[in-house]
Enzyme design. Structure first.
Site, PDB file in Angstrom:
ATOM      1  N   ARG A  21      74.118 -71.442  -3.358  1.00 24.15           N
ATOM      2  CA  ARG A  21      75.300 -70.666  -3.753  1.00 24.15           C
ATOM      3  C   ARG A  21      75.398 -70.568  -5.276  1.00 24.15           C
ATOM      4  O   ARG A  21      75.644 -69.492  -5.845  1.00 24.15           O
ATOM      5  CB  ARG A  21      76.533 -71.367  -3.180  1.00 24.15           C
ATOM      6  CG  ARG A  21      77.872 -70.795  -3.579  1.00 24.15           C
ATOM      7  CD  ARG A  21      78.927 -71.632  -2.873  1.00 24.15           C
ATOM      8  NE  ARG A  21      80.279 -71.199  -3.139  1.00 24.15           N
ATOM      9  CZ  ARG A  21      81.035 -71.668  -4.117  1.00 24.15           C
ATOM     10  NH1 ARG A  21      80.548 -72.573  -4.957  1.00 24.15           N
ATOM     11  NH2 ARG A  21      82.258 -71.239  -4.270  1.00 24.15           N
ATOM     12  N   ALA A  22      75.174 -71.711  -5.935  1.00 22.71           N
ATOM     13  CA  ALA A  22      75.281 -71.726  -7.399  1.00 22.71           C
ATOM     14  C   ALA A  22      74.197 -70.866  -8.041  1.00 22.71           C
ATOM     15  O   ALA A  22      74.459 -70.132  -9.007  1.00 22.71           O
ATOM     16  CB  ALA A  22      75.193 -73.171  -7.905  1.00 22.71           C
ATOM     17  N   ARG A  25      75.052 -67.047  -7.300  1.00 20.02           N
ATOM     18  CA  ARG A  25      76.218 -66.511  -8.024  1.00 20.02           C
ATOM     19  C   ARG A  25      75.999 -66.505  -9.536  1.00 20.02           C
ATOM     20  O   ARG A  25      76.455 -65.592 -10.223  1.00 20.02           O
ATOM     21  CB  ARG A  25      77.452 -67.308  -7.631  1.00 20.02           C
ATOM     22  CG  ARG A  25      77.728 -67.088  -6.141  1.00 20.02           C
ATOM     23  CD  ARG A  25      79.148 -67.225  -5.782  1.00 20.02           C
ATOM     24  NE  ARG A  25      79.369 -66.678  -4.456  1.00 20.02           N
ATOM     25  CZ  ARG A  25      80.378 -67.009  -3.680  1.00 20.02           C
ATOM     26  NH1 ARG A  25      81.267 -67.881  -4.091  1.00 20.02           N
ATOM     27  NH2 ARG A  25      80.519 -66.455  -2.490  1.00 20.02           N
ATOM     28  N   GLY A 104      57.278 -83.220  -3.016  1.00 23.77           N
ATOM     29  CA  GLY A 104      56.192 -82.333  -2.586  1.00 23.77           C
ATOM     30  C   GLY A 104      56.498 -80.890  -2.965  1.00 23.77           C
ATOM     31  O   GLY A 104      55.641 -80.176  -3.515  1.00 23.77           O
ATOM     32  N   ASP A 127      65.910 -89.158  -0.407  1.00 22.53           N
ATOM     33  CA  ASP A 127      65.229 -90.428  -0.700  1.00 22.53           C
ATOM     34  C   ASP A 127      65.527 -91.012  -2.083  1.00 22.53           C
ATOM     35  O   ASP A 127      65.321 -92.190  -2.319  1.00 22.53           O
ATOM     36  CB  ASP A 127      63.707 -90.246  -0.597  1.00 22.53           C
ATOM     37  CG  ASP A 127      63.267 -89.880   0.813  1.00 22.53           C
ATOM     38  OD1 ASP A 127      64.048 -90.091   1.754  1.00 22.53           O
ATOM     39  OD2 ASP A 127      62.141 -89.376   0.956  1.00 22.53           O
ATOM     40  N   GLY A 185      77.328-104.423   2.836  1.00 24.56           N
ATOM     41  CA  GLY A 185      77.458-105.880   2.928  1.00 24.56           C
ATOM     42  C   GLY A 185      76.418-106.534   3.833  1.00 24.56           C
ATOM     43  O   GLY A 185      76.713-107.482   4.564  1.00 24.56           O
TER      44      GLY A 185
HETATM   45  P1  ADP Z   1      59.452 -82.750   0.127  1.00 29.45           P
HETATM   46  O1  ADP Z   1      59.552 -81.554  -0.734  1.00 29.45           O
HETATM   47  O2  ADP Z   1      60.732 -83.053   0.869  1.00 29.45           O
HETATM   48  O3  ADP Z   1      58.883 -83.950  -0.602  1.00 29.45           O
HETATM   49  P2  ADP Z   1      56.859 -82.359   1.401  1.00 29.45           P
HETATM   50  O4  ADP Z   1      56.175 -83.456   0.653  1.00 29.45           O
HETATM   51  O5  ADP Z   1      56.549 -82.251   2.866  1.00 29.45           O
HETATM   52  O6  ADP Z   1      58.443 -82.413   1.323  1.00 29.45           O
HETATM   53  O7  ADP Z   1      56.472 -80.992   0.679  1.00 29.45           O
HETATM   54  C1  ADP Z   1      57.026 -79.764   1.110  1.00 29.45           C
HETATM   55  C2  ADP Z   1      56.008 -78.656   0.930  1.00 29.45           C
HETATM   56  O8  ADP Z   1      55.690 -78.509  -0.459  1.00 29.45           O
HETATM   57  C3  ADP Z   1      54.651 -78.890   1.591  1.00 29.45           C
HETATM   58  O9  ADP Z   1      54.650 -78.599   2.976  1.00 29.45           O
HETATM   59  C4  ADP Z   1      53.784 -77.926   0.817  1.00 29.45           C
HETATM   60  O10 ADP Z   1      53.992 -76.606   1.243  1.00 29.45           O
HETATM   61  C5  ADP Z   1      54.351 -78.070  -0.605  1.00 29.45           C
HETATM   62  N1  ADP Z   1      53.553 -79.058  -1.352  1.00 29.45           N
HETATM   63  C6  ADP Z   1      53.596 -80.411  -1.235  1.00 29.45           C
HETATM   64  N2  ADP Z   1      52.701 -81.007  -2.056  1.00 29.45           N
HETATM   65  C7  ADP Z   1      52.065 -79.989  -2.696  1.00 29.45           C
HETATM   66  C8  ADP Z   1      51.000 -79.942  -3.654  1.00 29.45           C
HETATM   67  N3  ADP Z   1      50.411 -81.057  -4.133  1.00 29.45           N
HETATM   68  N4  ADP Z   1      50.591 -78.715  -4.091  1.00 29.45           N
HETATM   69  C9  ADP Z   1      51.179 -77.599  -3.614  1.00 29.45           C
HETATM   70  N5  ADP Z   1      52.166 -77.575  -2.701  1.00 29.45           N
HETATM   71  C10 ADP Z   1      52.614 -78.751  -2.238  1.00 29.45           C
HETATM   72  O1  F6P Z   2      61.836 -86.993   2.471  1.00 28.27           O
HETATM   73  C1  F6P Z   2      62.947 -87.014   3.294  1.00 28.27           C
HETATM   74  C2  F6P Z   2      62.652 -87.734   4.596  1.00 28.27           C
HETATM   75  O2  F6P Z   2      63.835 -87.693   5.366  1.00 28.27           O
HETATM   76  C3  F6P Z   2      62.133 -89.162   4.475  1.00 28.27           C
HETATM   77  O3  F6P Z   2      63.125 -90.106   4.186  1.00 28.27           O
HETATM   78  C4  F6P Z   2      61.510 -89.350   5.845  1.00 28.27           C
HETATM   79  O4  F6P Z   2      60.522 -90.336   5.775  1.00 28.27           O
HETATM   80  C5  F6P Z   2      60.933 -87.997   6.127  1.00 28.27           C
HETATM   81  O5  F6P Z   2      61.647 -87.066   5.334  1.00 28.27           O
HETATM   82  C6  F6P Z   2      61.033 -87.588   7.574  1.00 28.27           C
HETATM   83  O6  F6P Z   2      60.433 -86.347   7.727  1.00 28.27           O
HETATM   84  P1  F6P Z   2      60.521 -85.445   9.049  1.00 28.27           P
HETATM   85  O7  F6P Z   2      61.685 -84.541   8.885  1.00 28.27           O
HETATM   86  O8  F6P Z   2      59.250 -84.704   9.063  1.00 28.27           O
HETATM   87  O9  F6P Z   2      60.700 -86.353  10.224  1.00 28.27           O
END
Ligand code: ADP
Ligand code: F6P
Length: 320
Positions: A21-22, A25, A104, A127, A185
């Site tokens: 949203r941010a 907008r 990722g 996380d 706790g």
């Molecule tokens: P998050 O973003 O929650 O850490 P993921 O690690 O599964 O989740 O990454 C999400 C998506 O980002 C992956 O499915 C992929 O499409 C992309 N991605 C992850 N790592 C890389 C990378 N090293 N280079 C390019 N794209 C990446």
């Molecule tokens: O990165 C967020 C997270 O919820 C982690 O804490 C957990 O290990 C993982 O994603 C779970 O992923 P999925 O949605 O594929 O079960």
């Protein structure tokens, strides 16, 4: 810059909608066109992209999940997928992109930036393992969910005189377990960063019983080893006083209405991301540093996954 895209990618986190949203907008207020990319990099490769107006961001600030949906996209990990992604961005007439996601997803954003595309990253992950920001969007809401669960389980644990092992998310980072354990706790936290022996866990539970406590709560991070089932099995095989129960909180931690903190953080980061793109400060992640928003190069943000700070371990040890 005339037209920017916005996507959510990786695991959903509460506050992603407030962030979308941010971005939408702010972009419109600054005279830019905005396009929403559905399902993260998967939607980019499929061309699942649509115009977004001010009204498309209405009524979403209070909703968990993400209206743009999210996905994992293995093809985007490869150069071929990234080149196709760049082509799609150009076909859509986009000249900037905001990526909201975890570590990722920010690596994916960095890959586009390295090919010359203007990107801004926003840390959205429960996380709290992203380097270069004190908090990621979603962490606070998840902590509140965990604390509510711990409070409820404590009621039952005390009423029945039981030990509860409670698993929270976090494959590599014990932040949720450590901070959740402090706030709920708990008697003990078990996290991937700190090795432990099963005998130590049994001793903590036995000590709680011998001291006359009527419960013991142990918060176990998903990535702790030995895992929660092995720990439960061990406790059941040894005399620890209490009956043992296991609760795995699972994906209930990822959804839900974002807290006030997450809505504000998401809004601040979304606004700042668009401003940074317009300033020409490209290839950065916008994060929270103390009370202020700030930028860090995506290279640095993705250089490693952050571990839980020693401060929280010390806090837990002092107050548990
Ligand atoms: P998050 O973003 O929650 O850490 P993921 O690690 O599964 O989740 O990454 C999400 C998506 O980002 C992956 O499915 C992929 O499409 C992309 N991605 C992850 N790592 C890389 C990378 N090293 N280079 C390019 N794209 C990446
Ligand atoms: O990165 C967020 C997270 O919820 C982690 O804490 C957990 O290990 C993982 O994603 C779970 O992923 P999925 O949605 O594929 O079960």
């Amino acid at each position: 810059m005339k037209c920017i895209g916005v996507m959510t990618s990786g695991g959903d986190s509460p506050g992603m909608n407030a962030c979308i949203r941010a971005v939408v907008r702010t972009a419109i207020a600054k005279g830019l066109k905005v396009k929403g990319i559905q399902r993260g990099f998967a939607g980019l490769l499929d061309g699942d992209i649509h115009d977004m107006g001010k009204r498309d961001a209405s009524g979403i600030i209070q909703r968990g999940g993400t209206v743009l949906q999210t996905a994992r996209c293995p093809e985007f990990m490869e150069k071929k997928g990234q080149v196709l992604g760049l082509r799609r961005l150009n076909e859509e007439g986009l000249d900037g992109l905001v990526v909201i996601g975890g570590d990722g997803s920010l690596r994916g954003a960095l890959a586009l930036h390295r090919m010359g595309f203007a990107v801004a990253g926003i840390p959205g992950s429960i996380d709290n393992d992203i380097n270069g920001t004190d908090m990621s969007v979603g962490v606070d809401t998840t902590l509140n969910t965990i604390v509510c669960a711990l409070d409820a389980l404590r009621d039952t644990a005390s009423s029945h005189e039981r030990a509860f092992l409670i698993e929270v998310m976090g494959r590599k980072c014990g932040y949720l377990a450590a901070v959740g354990g402090i706030l709920g706790g708990a008697e003990m936290i078990l996290i991937p960063e700190i090795p432990f022996e099963l005998e130590e866990v049994a001793q903590v539970v036995l000590d709680a019983y011998v001291q006359g406590k009527n419960h013991a709560l142990i918060v176990v991070a998903e990535g702790a080893r030995p895992d929660i089932n092995r720990i439960a099995e061990y406790l059941r095989q040894h005399q620890v006083g209490f009956d043992v129960r296991v609760t795995i909180l699972g994906h209930v931690q990822r959804g839900g209405r974002p807290s006030a903190f997450d809505r504000l953080l998401a809004t601040r980061l979304g606004v700042a991301a668009v401003k940074e793109l317009l300033k020409g400060n490209l290839g950065t992640m916008i994060g929270l540093k103390g009370a202020m928003t700030g930028t860090v190069p995506l290279e640095e943000a993705t250089s490693h996954q952050r571990k839980v700070r020693d401060e929280y371990i010390e806090l837990f040890n002092l107050v548990s």
